[in-house]
Structure formats: structure tokens, C-alpha cells
Design a protein around this motif. Structure first.
Motif, mmCIF file in Angstrom:
data_model
loop_
_atom_site.group_PDB
_atom_site.id
_atom_site.type_symbol
_atom_site.label_atom_id
_atom_site.label_comp_id
_atom_site.label_asym_id
_atom_site.label_seq_id
_atom_site.Cartn_x
_atom_site.Cartn_y
_atom_site.Cartn_z
ATOM 1 N N LEU A 25 46.779 45.725 39.051
ATOM 2 C CA LEU A 25 45.721 45.666 38.054
ATOM 3 C C LEU A 25 44.357 45.668 38.704
ATOM 4 C CD1 LEU A 25 47.216 43.078 35.540
ATOM 5 C CD2 LEU A 25 46.897 45.527 35.181
ATOM 6 N N CYS A 26 44.248 44.941 39.830
ATOM 7 C CA CYS A 26 42.950 44.844 40.514
ATOM 8 C C CYS A 26 42.521 46.169 41.111
ATOM 9 C CB CYS A 26 43.009 43.793 41.629
ATOM 10 S SG CYS A 26 43.081 42.117 41.005
ATOM 11 N N PHE A 27 43.464 46.968 41.591
ATOM 12 C CA PHE A 27 43.082 48.093 42.434
ATOM 13 C C PHE A 27 43.283 49.475 41.820
ATOM 14 C CE2 PHE A 27 41.691 45.998 46.038
ATOM 15 C CZ PHE A 27 42.404 44.829 46.118
ATOM 16 N N GLU A 28 44.034 49.602 40.731
ATOM 17 C CA GLU A 28 44.247 50.924 40.177
ATOM 18 C C GLU A 28 42.922 51.581 39.823
ATOM 19 O OE1 GLU A 28 46.911 50.958 36.904
ATOM 20 O OE2 GLU A 28 48.602 51.566 38.124
ATOM 21 N N ARG A 59 31.721 37.867 45.719
ATOM 22 C CA ARG A 59 33.106 38.054 46.145
ATOM 23 C C ARG A 59 33.622 39.385 45.605
ATOM 24 N NH1 ARG A 59 32.266 32.715 45.933
ATOM 25 N NH2 ARG A 59 33.394 31.368 47.413
ATOM 26 N N PRO A 60 34.676 39.943 46.232
ATOM 27 C CA PRO A 60 35.207 41.226 45.745
ATOM 28 C C PRO A 60 35.642 41.187 44.284
ATOM 29 C CG PRO A 60 36.079 40.726 47.915
ATOM 30 C CD PRO A 60 35.340 39.501 47.461
ATOM 31 N N ILE A 61 36.217 40.065 43.861
ATOM 32 C CA ILE A 61 36.616 39.894 42.465
ATOM 33 C C ILE A 61 35.921 38.648 41.933
ATOM 34 C CG2 ILE A 61 38.540 39.572 40.866
ATOM 35 C CD1 ILE A 61 40.356 40.842 42.991
ATOM 36 N N GLU A 62 35.062 38.836 40.945
ATOM 37 C CA GLU A 62 34.296 37.737 40.352
ATOM 38 C C GLU A 62 34.887 37.437 38.972
ATOM 39 O OE1 GLU A 62 31.666 35.909 41.327
ATOM 40 O OE2 GLU A 62 31.155 36.834 43.252
ATOM 41 N N GLU A 107 31.441 43.481 35.351
ATOM 42 C CA GLU A 107 30.934 43.036 36.650
ATOM 43 C C GLU A 107 31.993 42.343 37.493
ATOM 44 O OE1 GLU A 107 27.368 40.797 36.580
ATOM 45 O OE2 GLU A 107 26.372 42.050 35.095
ATOM 46 N N ARG A 108 33.219 42.263 37.025
ATOM 47 C CA ARG A 108 34.220 41.469 37.740
ATOM 48 C C ARG A 108 34.654 42.109 39.051
ATOM 49 N NH1 ARG A 108 37.760 39.922 32.406
ATOM 50 N NH2 ARG A 108 36.250 38.436 31.562
ATOM 51 N N ILE A 109 34.794 43.420 39.075
ATOM 52 C CA ILE A 109 35.164 44.121 40.318
ATOM 53 C C ILE A 109 33.869 44.553 41.001
ATOM 54 C CG2 ILE A 109 36.503 45.980 41.352
ATOM 55 C CD1 ILE A 109 38.176 43.879 39.883
#
Length: 377
Positions: A4-7, A286-289, A296-298
């Protein structure tokens, strides 16, 4: 969670690369400003009263050969040095275990990393791997292994002590000082040099696999050292081989999405992690906020959107009060976004990254000189 984070992590790319003909990783070129020259300029430019002083010069590829023989400490001696692993001497804790500060009889301060008992069996491979790799490397931007203990139910690493905390702690303002732009650029160059050494100049290519801000330690002079080689792997050694197949290891937000998808690890996986780190150094994010709004999370996606709209100054850490030339910012963000290209073939090698950062550093020194002239006129 990783998927989910990287797709959708990297919609980026395709800025034109610069060709680096010089090799400042190996030798200082005559048209580069030294750290002391840059420091003398920047110290006369008004900036944040909390700005960290710049680091001294550090151009050589590796540190001077150590005059100290490997430490041969017994478990009993380590227990005594740490006061039976007293919480009062604990200076850090990670996946591997807890880290303690200890002072030897000759006055040297070392870090003692003790494996967690609950992960003892699962960490066996990481422990042996870290020893095997660290024994054969020495570079001023890499934490040095001094000794180890593998006895009974104890697994302990003894490394040099890097006294000024982690990069992430400084970005969070936990040490009371704000890293200035020049200082952040110097730290980025240090890390690039360390990774270049691992990829090109170690006895065998080494892929770190866990490049992140909490694994970058700073000493009192704010020189950066890459730490924690528990996930590191020897890279491809045959000329026709460019990758190795291995289970995914690393930290969410920093992992190469191509490695995550295919289990194929290359030195370019470290380049991706470095690009994320470079954005973190500049933005403070951070990379994931997870606490920010969805858009803005990624951090890499948020930053790339700003970059595409020509709003590079909006990416900078708001704690930075210095005025940085927009052309300089565009150049450094161009490097970062090329490092995090979705496919590894579009990413530069770390040697090229180090060369380009040196050029940016030279250009930044010129802007400081112009600012100094304007200030004095």
C-alpha cells in the motif's frame, strides 16, 4: 502495508542528468571549495541563531588506518564496563537490541550493542552477517567495528562510539540546535561517500539495505557515519550479474519498490533509500507522515508535486531560516528525485550522486560569496 505504501510512491521522473567528469569521491579537484572555505563564508552570512556550526574538511575516501588492534574483551569485562548493562548507560535501542556506552581503561569510549534475547534465534544470521561485513571495511563515513562476543546466550557487537545522536533526532530538534542548510548538505555528502565506498571500493560490493535517518549517526563535529549493518548483504560479484534474489528487508518508506515487488536486490536499492533520505534531510519530514492529510502523507509524492509546480522552497524544513538560492534547491531536488526513480535503470550510481552533490556544494559556496559581497557593499 509495504504494498500500500509503495505502489503509488513514485510518480516521478525524468529530469536530465548531469555528466560528472570529476571524481571528488577519490580526490579533491582544484575548482572545489573546501569545507573550511565554505564555513568561513557562511559564518558571515546572517542565519538562524541556532544554526549548527559547519563541519571541518573531510575529503579523503577513507579514514587513516586505525592504530588500534581489534578489541578482545571477555563477556565478564563487558558486563563490568556496562555495570551489568545498566539502564543508566543505555544510549539507544533498535531491532537488533540495546546499545550501551562504555569507557575502556585507555579512555576510549565505545558502543556495546547487545542482542535481544527474544530475537536471539532469528537474529543469528543478522549478527553473523554484520560481523563478516564490518570486519573488512573501514571508511570515515561508516561506523567501525572494534570487536564482538558470540558466546553462550550472548551476542554482542562493540563499535566506535558516535557521540552526537542520530540524524533523525537532530531533524526532530531533540538536541536543541537546528541543522543549517550547509550542514545538511555536508551530511548528505558524507552518507553518499560511505555508500559509494560500500558499492565500489569495498573488497566485495556491499548493499546496506536499511539506509535511513535513524541509522545515520553524527559525531561532535557533525560528521555523519552510516551505522547498523544487520540487514546488509554482499552484492553481485560476477561481471554478468547485476542483482541477487533475497527476502525483502528494510524499513517502510525507504524500501526500493522494485525490490519490494520482485525480491531482486541491487546497489540501486540503496540509491532509492538514499533519495528518500535526502528528501528527509531537506524537508525534515519522515518518509511516511501518518498524521498529515492524505495528500501529504507520502513525503516523496508531496515533495514531487511541489517540485513540479516550481515551489521548491515550500519543501524545505520550516525550521530553516536561511535563504537558499532557488537554483541550488532545484539542483539538489533533481538529484533526490532521480535517486527515487521507480525503475532502477533510471537511477544514478552513488558515485555520480556524490559528484553532483560536490558540484552543488561548490555552487552554493559561490552564492554565499555573492551574498557576502552584497552584504559588505
Amino acid at each position: 502495508m509495504f504494498t500500500l505504501c509503495f505502489e503509488s510512491l513514485c510518480p516521478c521522473f525524468g529530469s536530465k542528468r548531469e555528466d560528472g567528469s570529476e571524481d571528488p569521491v577519490l580526490a579533491r579537484h582544484s575548482n572545489y571549495y573546501s569545507s573550511s572555505e565554505l564555513r568561513s563564508i557562511s559564518d558571515r552570512i546572517p542565519a538562524s541563531p541556532l544554526r549548527v556550526p559547519a563541519s571541518p574538511s573531510r575529503f579523503s575516501l577513507s579514514s587513516s588506518p586505525s592504530r588500534n588492534e581489534p578489541l578482545n574483551l571477555s563477556l565478564e569485562h563487558v558486563v563490568k564496563l556496562t555495570h551489568n548493562f545498566s539502564p543508566n548507560l543505555m544510549i539507544g535501542e533498535g531491532y537488533f537490541g540495546k546499545v550501551y556506552r562504555a569507557e575502556l581503561r585507555d579512555g576510549r569510549v565505545v558502543a556495546i550493542k547487545r542482542a535481544k534475547k527474544e530475537h536471539f534465534v532469528s537474529l543469528r544470521a543478522e549478527f553473523s552477517n554484520e560481523i563478516a561485513l564490518l570486519k573488512n571495511i573501514e571508511h570515515r563515513s561508516l561506523v567501525k567495528l572494534l570487536g564482538y562476543i558470540d558466546k553462550g546466550n550472548e551476542r554482542i557487537l562493540i563499535t566506535e562510539h558516535v557521540s552526537n545522536g542520530t540524524l533523525r533526532e537532530h531533524l526532530d530538534g531533540l538536541h536543541g540546535l537546528v541543522l543549517g542548510f550547509n550542514q545538511r548538505l555536508e551530511i548528505a555528502i558524507d552518507v553518499a561517500h560511505g555508500l559509494t565506498y560500500l558499492h565500489l571500493y569495498a573488497e566485495k560490493p556491499i548493499i546496506h539495505r536499511d539506509v535511513k535517518s535513524s541509522n545515520i549517526l553524527l559525531n561532535e563535529g557533525f560528521k555523519a557515519k552510516v551505522a547498523d549493518f544487520g540487514f546488509a548483504r554482499a552484492g553481485p560479484t560476477e561481471p554478468e550479474q547485476s542483482q541477487i534474489e533475497t527476502d525483502v528487508r528494510g524499513t517502510a518508506g525507504y524500501i526500493d519498490p522494485e525490490y519490494l515487488r520482485t525480491n531482486h536486490l541491487t546497489i540501486k536499492s540503496d540509491v532509492f533509500s538514499y533519495g528518500i533520505l535526502l528528501l528527509e534531510i531537506l524537508s525534515g519530514r519522515r518518509p511516511i507522515e501518518v498524521r498529515r492529510d492524505a495528500g501529504e502523507r507520502i513525503t516523496v509524492r508531496w515533495a514531487f508535486a511541489k517540485y513540479n509546480r516550481g515551489k521548491v522552497k515550500d519543501i524545505l524544513d520550516p525550521m530553516l531560516t536561511e535563504e537558499v538560492n532557488e537554483d541550488i534547491l532545484n539542483k539538489i531536488f533533481d538529484v533526490a528525485f532521480q535517486c527515487v526513480a521507480p525503475t532502477r535503470n533510471d537511477r544514478p550510481h552513488m558515485k555520480e550522486v556524490a559528484e553532483r552533490l560536490w558540484k552543488i556544494r561548490r555552487d552554493y559556496a559561490k552564492t554565499l560569496r555573492r551574498a557576502e559581497v552584497a552584504l559588505n557593499s
